[in-house]
Design an enzyme around this catalytic site. Structure first.
Site, PDB file in Angstrom:
ATOM      1  N   ALA A 192       4.191   5.081  14.149  1.00 54.37           N
ATOM      2  CA  ALA A 192       4.352   3.633  13.996  1.00 54.37           C
ATOM      3  C   ALA A 192       3.918   2.838  15.239  1.00 54.37           C
ATOM      4  CB  ALA A 192       5.806   3.336  13.633  1.00 54.37           C
ATOM      5  N   GLY A 242       2.030  -2.385   6.074  1.00 49.65           N
ATOM      6  CA  GLY A 242       2.859  -1.411   6.791  1.00 49.65           C
ATOM      7  C   GLY A 242       2.987  -1.869   8.235  1.00 49.65           C
ATOM      8  N   GLU A 270      14.245  16.307  10.861  1.00 49.65           N
ATOM      9  CA  GLU A 270      15.255  15.328  10.446  1.00 49.65           C
ATOM     10  C   GLU A 270      15.749  15.629   9.028  1.00 49.65           C
ATOM     11  OE1 GLU A 270      13.730  11.744  13.378  1.00 49.65           O
ATOM     12  OE2 GLU A 270      13.118  11.665  11.294  1.00 49.65           O
ATOM     13  N   VAL A 285      -5.804  -2.238  -3.927  1.00 55.12           N
ATOM     14  CA  VAL A 285      -7.221  -2.304  -3.574  1.00 55.12           C
ATOM     15  C   VAL A 285      -7.900  -1.008  -4.018  1.00 55.12           C
ATOM     16  CG1 VAL A 285      -8.821  -2.357  -1.615  1.00 55.12           C
ATOM     17  CG2 VAL A 285      -6.875  -3.935  -1.708  1.00 55.12           C
TER      18      VAL A 285
HETATM   19  C1  LIG Z   1       9.012  10.305   6.296  1.00 57.38           C
HETATM   20  C2  LIG Z   1       8.282   9.712   7.467  1.00 57.38           C
HETATM   21  C3  LIG Z   1       8.906   9.647   8.710  1.00 57.38           C
HETATM   22  C4  LIG Z   1       8.240   9.094   9.791  1.00 57.38           C
HETATM   23  N1  LIG Z   1       8.898   9.034  10.991  1.00 57.38           N
HETATM   24  C5  LIG Z   1       8.309   8.415  12.021  1.00 57.38           C
HETATM   25  C6  LIG Z   1       9.018   8.226  13.245  1.00 57.38           C
HETATM   26  O1  LIG Z   1      10.159   8.652  13.388  1.00 57.38           O
HETATM   27  N2  LIG Z   1       8.382   7.580  14.250  1.00 57.38           N
HETATM   28  C7  LIG Z   1       7.112   7.079  14.108  1.00 57.38           C
HETATM   29  O2  LIG Z   1       6.606   6.457  15.036  1.00 57.38           O
HETATM   30  N3  LIG Z   1       6.426   7.246  12.974  1.00 57.38           N
HETATM   31  C8  LIG Z   1       6.988   7.886  11.930  1.00 57.38           C
HETATM   32  N4  LIG Z   1       6.298   8.054  10.759  1.00 57.38           N
HETATM   33  C9  LIG Z   1       4.892   7.626  10.695  1.00 57.38           C
HETATM   34  C10 LIG Z   1       4.773   6.137  10.532  1.00 57.38           C
HETATM   35  O3  LIG Z   1       5.598   5.696   9.481  1.00 57.38           O
HETATM   36  C11 LIG Z   1       3.303   5.821  10.255  1.00 57.38           C
HETATM   37  O4  LIG Z   1       2.534   6.260  11.336  1.00 57.38           O
HETATM   38  C12 LIG Z   1       3.108   4.326  10.063  1.00 57.38           C
HETATM   39  O5  LIG Z   1       3.806   3.893   8.924  1.00 57.38           O
HETATM   40  C13 LIG Z   1       1.619   4.001   9.926  1.00 57.38           C
HETATM   41  O6  LIG Z   1       1.481   2.627   9.735  1.00 57.38           O
HETATM   42  P1  LIG Z   1       0.285   2.079   8.875  1.00 57.38           P
HETATM   43  O7  LIG Z   1       0.351   0.591   8.980  1.00 57.38           O
HETATM   44  O8  LIG Z   1      -0.975   2.757   9.255  1.00 57.38           O
HETATM   45  O9  LIG Z   1       0.564   2.537   7.390  1.00 57.38           O
HETATM   46  P2  LIG Z   1       1.846   2.339   6.481  1.00 57.38           P
HETATM   47  O10 LIG Z   1       3.025   1.897   7.273  1.00 57.38           O
HETATM   48  O11 LIG Z   1       1.949   3.585   5.687  1.00 57.38           O
HETATM   49  O12 LIG Z   1       1.454   1.134   5.532  1.00 57.38           O
HETATM   50  C14 LIG Z   1       0.402   1.234   4.619  1.00 57.38           C
HETATM   51  C15 LIG Z   1       0.537   0.089   3.636  1.00 57.38           C
HETATM   52  O13 LIG Z   1      -0.659   0.026   2.877  1.00 57.38           O
HETATM   53  C16 LIG Z   1      -0.347  -0.179   1.521  1.00 57.38           C
HETATM   54  N5  LIG Z   1      -1.429   0.375   0.735  1.00 57.38           N
HETATM   55  C17 LIG Z   1      -1.873   1.648   0.719  1.00 57.38           C
HETATM   56  N6  LIG Z   1      -2.912   1.779  -0.116  1.00 57.38           N
HETATM   57  C18 LIG Z   1      -3.128   0.560  -0.655  1.00 57.38           C
HETATM   58  C19 LIG Z   1      -4.063   0.052  -1.592  1.00 57.38           C
HETATM   59  N7  LIG Z   1      -4.984   0.839  -2.153  1.00 57.38           N
HETATM   60  N8  LIG Z   1      -3.998  -1.246  -1.917  1.00 57.38           N
HETATM   61  C20 LIG Z   1      -3.060  -2.060  -1.386  1.00 57.38           C
HETATM   62  N9  LIG Z   1      -2.150  -1.633  -0.471  1.00 57.38           N
HETATM   63  C21 LIG Z   1      -2.186  -0.340  -0.118  1.00 57.38           C
HETATM   64  C22 LIG Z   1       0.961   0.560   1.327  1.00 57.38           C
HETATM   65  O14 LIG Z   1       1.660   0.062   0.208  1.00 57.38           O
HETATM   66  C23 LIG Z   1       1.670   0.285   2.649  1.00 57.38           C
HETATM   67  O15 LIG Z   1       2.454  -0.878   2.577  1.00 57.38           O
HETATM   68  C24 LIG Z   1       6.926   8.609   9.650  1.00 57.38           C
HETATM   69  C25 LIG Z   1       6.301   8.668   8.407  1.00 57.38           C
HETATM   70  C26 LIG Z   1       6.977   9.206   7.330  1.00 57.38           C
HETATM   71  C27 LIG Z   1       6.307   9.254   5.984  1.00 57.38           C
END
Ligand SMILES: Cc1cc2nc3c(=O)[nH]c(=O)nc-3n(C[C@H](O)[C@H](O)[C@H](O)COP(=O)(O)OP(=O)(O)OC[C@H]3O[C@@H](n4cnc5c(N)ncnc54)[C@H](O)[C@@H]3O)c2cc1C
Length: 452
Positions: A318, A17, A174, A83
């Site tokens: 994000a 992500g 949104e 995982v």
């Molecule tokens: C609908 C929606 C709208 C949003 N709008 C905004 C916005 O406008 N602005 C903003 O800043 N943030 C926004 N966010 C929040 C933002 O998307 C998250 O804070 C961000 O994606 C977090 O990043 P991350 O890397 O922690 O996790 P993620 O981006 O969620 O990535 C996690 C990754 O881990 C992988 N994964 C999970 N579990 C496993 C496992 N067991 N084994 C292998 N892989 C795994 C998943 O497949 C994924 O690819 C929004 C979120 C959502 C759901």
């Protein structure tokens, strides 16, 4: 042994992500072997998922294959696997039968919806975290209009055309704006027995205002934009039950065909894999350098981490995840060189949320913007942060097209044939002899029913 002869350190990143990819890319020139493990083969731009759910964009516009993103990064490999645990003693990631050894581990597995202990609501109140969630919600929304078109009972028809969005943070705001605009504009002229413009869209929020993390003036601007789109807003109202027929708000019952859940998230189970201390949302309590206490080789970042900036817990957004990913890469590089980095500090460059296809609110430092100028900024920022030239181009053109024509390009009901609903005979308004209204082409009987 000379340093050059020593085996390269293995950095395993779980999750591609925002956080995980940022860490992987920042390690591109580091003398390490990077392995990115994800259960999906694509990186998803979650902030635009609601546009997939509201038929504005197609899933491929907001997702990119992880292998393609890392194609040119010679020190990075990708494993598609889910995982299921971590063996911290042996320093191995467990993915089913497979074990992936690491010297440094970065856990960036994100979050999923949470229903405040009412897991039974999940079957009725649909969250959007994954592409499958968004396409399932799109199906549900579009089917509601299709089913209403042939529904004889005006009460059931009204229920089908009632959409309740729970939670007025950015995603809820949104989503509510997008459904209202879909009904009032994109679908307005496409049905004969119903008037989609009469659809009821409610946004329910337990707190006192929409967009509670924005300042009060921008919350107010967002509220007014939503009202202009015809969204009914219930503030200070907690949901007490969600079921197949609708939603209960204390003493009030609202019959609704579609409930959208945008009220809460829970971290991935990384904390359980590690047996680490977690907060109430399941996020791992990390130290100032984003490592797990007692495990300096394990970093947890993004939505899965509970990190603090002074007294303030960092939000699950994000930019936090991306900055943490880059920080972890710097920390690993420094450690390999025998040094260390200062504790993680988050740089807040501002926040934005959009309401419909031409209004938004934005806060950058002391600057506050709302309406169309904020929407231009919102659009530019989202296109800029999308991965891949194709996606940027397609999303820009889709928005331009929808801005000029009100059209929604991806009004596809996917996921199999519509399930048979218990449906009475064709509604009277569709039977021979019932004249359509001269003004709209729709039946007057229906216009009257919807106006009730
Ligand atoms: C609908 C929606 C709208 C949003 N709008 C905004 C916005 O406008 N602005 C903003 O800043 N943030 C926004 N966010 C929040 C933002 O998307 C998250 O804070 C961000 O994606 C977090 O990043 P991350 O890397 O922690 O996790 P993620 O981006 O969620 O990535 C996690 C990754 O881990 C992988 N994964 C999970 N579990 C496993 C496992 N067991 N084994 C292998 N892989 C795994 C998943 O497949 C994924 O690819 C929004 C979120 C959502 C759901």
């Amino acid at each position: 042994m000379r340093a050059a002869d020593q085996p390269r350190k293995r950095v395993v990143i779980v999750g591609a992500g925002f956080g995980g990819l940022s860490a992987a890319r920042a390690l591109a020139r580091a003398p390490v072997d990077v392995t990115v493990v994800d259960r999906r083969n694509y990186h998803l731009f979650q902030p635009l998922l609601y546009q997939v759910a509201a038929a504005g964009l197609s899933p491929a516009d907001i997702a990119s294959p992880i292998r393609a993103i890392l194609r040119r990064q010679a020190n990075a490999a990708v494993i598609l696997a889910k995982v299921t645990g971590i063996d911290a003693e042996r320093r191995e990631v467990i993915a089913g039968d497979r074990r992936i050894p690491y010297d440094f581990l970065v856990l960036a597995t994100g979050a999923k919806h949470a229903y405040f202990g009412r897991d039974e609501w999940a079957a009725h109140a649909h969250g959007i975290k994954k592409i499958d969630d968004a396409t399932a919600l799109r199906r549900r929304i579009l089917l509601a209009f299709e089913e209403a078109e042939t529904e004889a009972d005006p009460v059931e028809r009204r229920r089908l055309l009632t959409f309740v969005v729970i939670g007025a943070g950015p995603t809820g705001v949104e989503m509510a704006g997008a459904i209202a605009e879909l009904a009032r504009k994109a679908l307005a002229a496409d049905f004969r027995a119903i008037d989609p413009r009469c659809a009821r869209v409610l946004l329910v929020e337990a707190g006192p205002r929409v967009l509670p993390t924005f300042d009060a003036r921008l919350s107010e601007a967002a509220l007014r934009s939503l009202e202009r789109l015809g969204v009914e807003i219930r503030l200070g109202t907690a949901v007490t039950a969600c079921d197949e027929g609708g939603v209960t708000l204390g003493a009030e019952r609202i019959e609704a065909g579609t409930l959208v859940w945008a009220a809460g998230v829970r971290a991935s189970p990384a904390g359980r894999w590690l047996g680490a201390a977690m907060d109430r949302a399941g996020r791992v309590e990390v130290g100032p350098d984003l490592t797990v206490p007692g495990r300096p080789e394990i970093f947890v970042i993004g939505d899965t981490a509970h990190a603090r900036d002074g007294d303030r817990p960092l939000p699950g957004i994000a930019p936090v995840a991306k900055q943490q990913g880059a920080y972890v890469a710097r920390a690993i590089i420094a450690r390999l060189a025998g040094g260390a980095v200062a504790p993680f500090r988050y740089r807040d460059y501002g926040s934005m949320a959009t309401i419909g296809r031409k209004s938004a609110v934005a806060a950058f430092g002391r600057l506050r913007l709302s309406g169309f100028p904020a929407w231009i900024l919102w659009g530019a920022a989202h296109v800029w942060f999308l991965i891949g030239f194709r996606n940027r181009l397609v999303v820009t053109l889709s928005w331009l097209w929808s801005y000029l024509t009100f059209e929604r390009g991806t009004r596809l009901i996917t996921g199999g044939d519509p399930e048979p609903r218990r449906r009475p005979a064709l509604p009277a308004v569709l039977q021979a002899g019932t004249a359509p209204s001269a003004s709209t082409g729709r039946s007057r009987a229906f216009e009257t029913a919807m106006a009730d």
